[in-house]
Design a protein around this motif. Structure first.
Motif, PDB file in Angstrom:
ATOM      1  N   ILE A 162      47.773  15.603  36.020  1.00  0.00           N
ATOM      2  CA  ILE A 162      48.863  15.058  36.831  1.00  0.00           C
ATOM      3  C   ILE A 162      49.851  16.151  37.217  1.00  0.00           C
ATOM      4  O   ILE A 162      50.258  16.258  38.377  1.00  0.00           O
ATOM      5  CB  ILE A 162      49.567  13.910  36.079  1.00  0.00           C
ATOM      6  CG1 ILE A 162      48.640  12.692  36.012  1.00  0.00           C
ATOM      7  CG2 ILE A 162      50.892  13.539  36.735  1.00  0.00           C
ATOM      8  CD1 ILE A 162      49.092  11.641  35.033  1.00  0.00           C
ATOM      9  N   ALA A 163      50.238  16.978  36.254  1.00  0.00           N
ATOM     10  CA  ALA A 163      51.186  18.057  36.538  1.00  0.00           C
ATOM     11  C   ALA A 163      50.628  19.017  37.580  1.00  0.00           C
ATOM     12  O   ALA A 163      51.335  19.442  38.507  1.00  0.00           O
ATOM     13  CB  ALA A 163      51.515  18.816  35.256  1.00  0.00           C
ATOM     14  N   ILE A 166      50.506  17.201  41.045  1.00  0.00           N
ATOM     15  CA  ILE A 166      51.847  17.076  41.614  1.00  0.00           C
ATOM     16  C   ILE A 166      52.321  18.425  42.152  1.00  0.00           C
ATOM     17  O   ILE A 166      52.908  18.509  43.248  1.00  0.00           O
ATOM     18  CB  ILE A 166      52.836  16.543  40.551  1.00  0.00           C
ATOM     19  CG1 ILE A 166      52.529  15.070  40.230  1.00  0.00           C
ATOM     20  CG2 ILE A 166      54.281  16.700  41.014  1.00  0.00           C
ATOM     21  CD1 ILE A 166      52.813  14.096  41.352  1.00  0.00           C
ATOM     22  N   ILE A 186      51.086   6.576  39.533  1.00  0.00           N
ATOM     23  CA  ILE A 186      50.437   7.120  38.343  1.00  0.00           C
ATOM     24  C   ILE A 186      50.239   5.996  37.331  1.00  0.00           C
ATOM     25  O   ILE A 186      51.073   5.097  37.213  1.00  0.00           O
ATOM     26  CB  ILE A 186      51.289   8.267  37.757  1.00  0.00           C
ATOM     27  CG1 ILE A 186      51.421   9.394  38.792  1.00  0.00           C
ATOM     28  CG2 ILE A 186      50.683   8.800  36.464  1.00  0.00           C
ATOM     29  CD1 ILE A 186      52.438  10.455  38.417  1.00  0.00           C
ATOM     30  N   THR A 195      53.473   9.096  33.924  1.00  0.00           N
ATOM     31  CA  THR A 195      54.365   9.376  35.048  1.00  0.00           C
ATOM     32  C   THR A 195      55.397  10.426  34.661  1.00  0.00           C
ATOM     33  O   THR A 195      55.727  11.319  35.458  1.00  0.00           O
ATOM     34  CB  THR A 195      55.067   8.087  35.508  1.00  0.00           C
ATOM     35  OG1 THR A 195      54.081   7.084  35.752  1.00  0.00           O
ATOM     36  CG2 THR A 195      55.854   8.325  36.784  1.00  0.00           C
ATOM     37  N   SER A 198      54.516  14.087  35.136  1.00  0.00           N
ATOM     38  CA  SER A 198      54.611  14.712  36.466  1.00  0.00           C
ATOM     39  C   SER A 198      55.693  15.785  36.488  1.00  0.00           C
ATOM     40  O   SER A 198      55.629  16.744  37.263  1.00  0.00           O
ATOM     41  CB  SER A 198      54.896  13.660  37.541  1.00  0.00           C
ATOM     42  OG  SER A 198      56.181  13.066  37.349  1.00  0.00           O
ATOM     43  N   GLY A 208      58.574  20.438  41.475  1.00  0.00           N
ATOM     44  CA  GLY A 208      57.955  19.216  40.981  1.00  0.00           C
ATOM     45  C   GLY A 208      58.387  18.007  41.787  1.00  0.00           C
ATOM     46  O   GLY A 208      58.828  18.128  42.940  1.00  0.00           O
ATOM     47  N   PRO A 209      58.320  16.809  41.204  1.00  0.00           N
ATOM     48  CA  PRO A 209      58.746  15.613  41.934  1.00  0.00           C
ATOM     49  C   PRO A 209      60.265  15.574  42.090  1.00  0.00           C
ATOM     50  O   PRO A 209      60.995  15.985  41.189  1.00  0.00           O
ATOM     51  CB  PRO A 209      58.245  14.458  41.073  1.00  0.00           C
ATOM     52  CG  PRO A 209      58.060  15.032  39.723  1.00  0.00           C
ATOM     53  CD  PRO A 209      57.774  16.489  39.879  1.00  0.00           C
ATOM     54  N   ILE A 212      61.544  10.496  39.794  1.00  0.00           N
ATOM     55  CA  ILE A 212      60.540   9.956  38.878  1.00  0.00           C
ATOM     56  C   ILE A 212      61.021   8.589  38.381  1.00  0.00           C
ATOM     57  O   ILE A 212      62.139   8.474  37.860  1.00  0.00           O
ATOM     58  CB  ILE A 212      60.321  10.892  37.674  1.00  0.00           C
ATOM     59  CG1 ILE A 212      59.883  12.282  38.136  1.00  0.00           C
ATOM     60  CG2 ILE A 212      59.300  10.296  36.705  1.00  0.00           C
ATOM     61  CD1 ILE A 212      59.809  13.306  36.998  1.00  0.00           C
ATOM     62  N   ALA A 241      57.333  10.272  42.159  1.00  0.00           N
ATOM     63  CA  ALA A 241      56.337   9.804  41.197  1.00  0.00           C
ATOM     64  C   ALA A 241      56.774   8.461  40.629  1.00  0.00           C
ATOM     65  O   ALA A 241      57.924   8.313  40.197  1.00  0.00           O
ATOM     66  CB  ALA A 241      56.161  10.816  40.065  1.00  0.00           C
ATOM     67  N   GLN A 299      42.757  10.553  37.318  1.00  0.00           N
ATOM     68  CA  GLN A 299      43.577  11.143  36.258  1.00  0.00           C
ATOM     69  C   GLN A 299      42.986  10.942  34.870  1.00  0.00           C
ATOM     70  O   GLN A 299      43.392  11.602  33.920  1.00  0.00           O
ATOM     71  CB  GLN A 299      44.987  10.566  36.311  1.00  0.00           C
ATOM     72  CG  GLN A 299      45.063   9.065  36.105  1.00  0.00           C
ATOM     73  CD  GLN A 299      46.249   8.420  36.786  1.00  0.00           C
ATOM     74  OE1 GLN A 299      47.376   8.714  36.463  1.00  0.00           O
ATOM     75  NE2 GLN A 299      45.994   7.530  37.735  1.00  0.00           N
TER      76      GLN A 299
END
Length: 406
Positions: A162-163, A166, A186, A195, A198, A208-209, A212, A241, A299
């Motif tokens: 996921i990381a 993203i 997610i 989630t 992320s 990143g996001p 969240i 996310a 995922q």
């Protein structure tokens, strides 16, 4: 003879076969197990007597190495809910018949919450009826929602996927200088651990996001739109996310408008579509370019970007479950106890499965920012060690090589 039965259940992960390998290694090293059998398709295989003899595999180190990095459940899986033995004893009698037929004394069940419910019921049934069998659970779930273990095998690898995804999505959307929102859905019905992971897209300095949202906090449409507008005043392209299980204050899912309403064998409602629902909301209320992305199944079993820490710990938990059974423990689950963060150290312990089954470990609310749209440094400290290390995936003809047992 002292034979051992192992089975896998629930959703696939990138690390569940590493736990199977740990069980096989633990049985071989102990010298106390004559044969190891694998039940096909979880507890259903034990009920039907549908077993594979894994004794030769137990000695094949090359095959075990490939199996360690093979995603999903090599023995197959199921979502079969065992009824209470006081209500319906038939399935339990059939399992005991299988145990007797194959001289099985030890049983290790690898799985998540519902699987631990099976371990709890079966061990209780054996105890009440004075059957000399030792039933152990080995944890597995990408959702990371199992009680009494610091984290669950499979989660670290899913978090790493996921990381990484993203971080790559952020690179993709950052090239355009136009207002746009990308909403990534997610997995996580009631627990937002995946989630939250992320945010690990930021560990190398990336943004990143931008927002969240976890399912532990009540979701509010108006607040969400206001968050989007505030962020867009600073940068045009936003990455959001969201947990698939985000809910409104009244308990209804954001995804309800997109859901069929169907449920699985455990009564769990199928939920998907939170990102698509929010896509419509942003389009109607803001009018900018917006798209929804569902990571969905990808995922769960992305072994190509797995966490070596996750694989090692998963293997050790399989060994721990076997050792506990051989030492006379039953009705327990092998678990991870975190000793320290820096340096990262853990211990492998056993815990009462009765305190795991039908309990759900959710994200602590103080690990979510007061605004409800991001995670705190405490969460990051918890997550960082779990994705460390690259896996030794074997490639053949340009793609990862997998081992299939049947």
């Amino acid at each position: 003879m002292n034979n051992l039965l192992v089975a896998q259940s629930g959703g696939p992960t990138a690390a569940i076969n590493a736990t199977l390998v740990g069980v096989l290694q633990g049985a071989r090293i102990s010298g106390k197990v004559d044969k190891v059998y694998g039940a096909k398709n979880g507890i259903e295989g034990a009920i039907k007597g549908n077993l594979l003899d894994l004794s030769d595999l137990m000695k094949d180190t090359q095959a075990l190495d490939t199996l360690t990095y093979t995603p999903s459940s090599a023995l197959g899986s199921c979502r079969f809910k065992m009824k209470d033995w006081r209500v319906d004893e038939e399935s339990y009698k059939k399992i005991i018949e299988t145990f007797k037929k194959y001289d099985i004394k030890y049983f290790v069940y690898i799985g998540g919450n519902d699987s631990m419910d099976t371990v709890n019921k079966l061990s209780e049934y054996c105890s009440v009826n004075n059957y000399d069998y030792y039933i152990m659970g080995a944890p597995k779930t990408v959702d990371n929602d199992l009680n009494l273990t610091d984290h669950s095998p499979g989660f670290g690898s899913a978090a790493k996927y996921i990381a990484t995804t993203i971080a790559e999505l952020e690179r993709d959307i950052s090239v355009y200088d136009i207002p746009a929102v990308t909403i990534v859905e997610i997995m996580g019905r009631n627990a937002g651990w995946l989630t939250a992971s992320s945010a690990l897209a930021r560990v190398n300095g990336g943004p990143g996001p931008d927002l969240i949202y976890l399912c532990e906090k009540d979701f509010d449409d108006d607040r969400f739109i206001e968050d989007i507008k505030k962020k867009q005043a600073v940068k045009p392209g936003l990455l959001v996310a969201v947990s698939e299980g985000i809910k409104y204050k009244d308990g209804s899912y954001v995804s309800d408008s997109m859901s069929s309403g169907a449920v699985d064998n455990f009564g769990h409602k199928y939920i998907a579509g939170a990102a698509r629902a929010l896509e419509q909301l942003v389009r109607n209320r803001i009018g900018c370019k917006v798209r929804a992305v569902e990571l969905n199944l990808m995922q769960r079993a992305a072994a190509h970007i797995g966490s070596e820490t996750d694989i090692i710990e998963s293997t050790m938990l399989g060994q721990k479950a076997v050792n506990c059974a051989l030492n006379g423990e039953t009705g327990k689950m092998a678990a991870i106890k975190r000793v320290s963060n820096n340096p990262y150290r853990v211990e492998f312990i056993s815990v009462p499965v009765s305190e795991v089954a039908n309990h759900e470990k959710t994200v602590p609310l103080d690990w979510i920012t007061p605004e409800g749209n991001d995670v705190t440094e405490e969460m990051m400290e918890y997550l960082r060690p779990l994705i460390i290390g690259e896996t030794n995936v074997k490639y053949e003809n340009g793609i990862p090589k997998h081992l299939r047992l049947y």
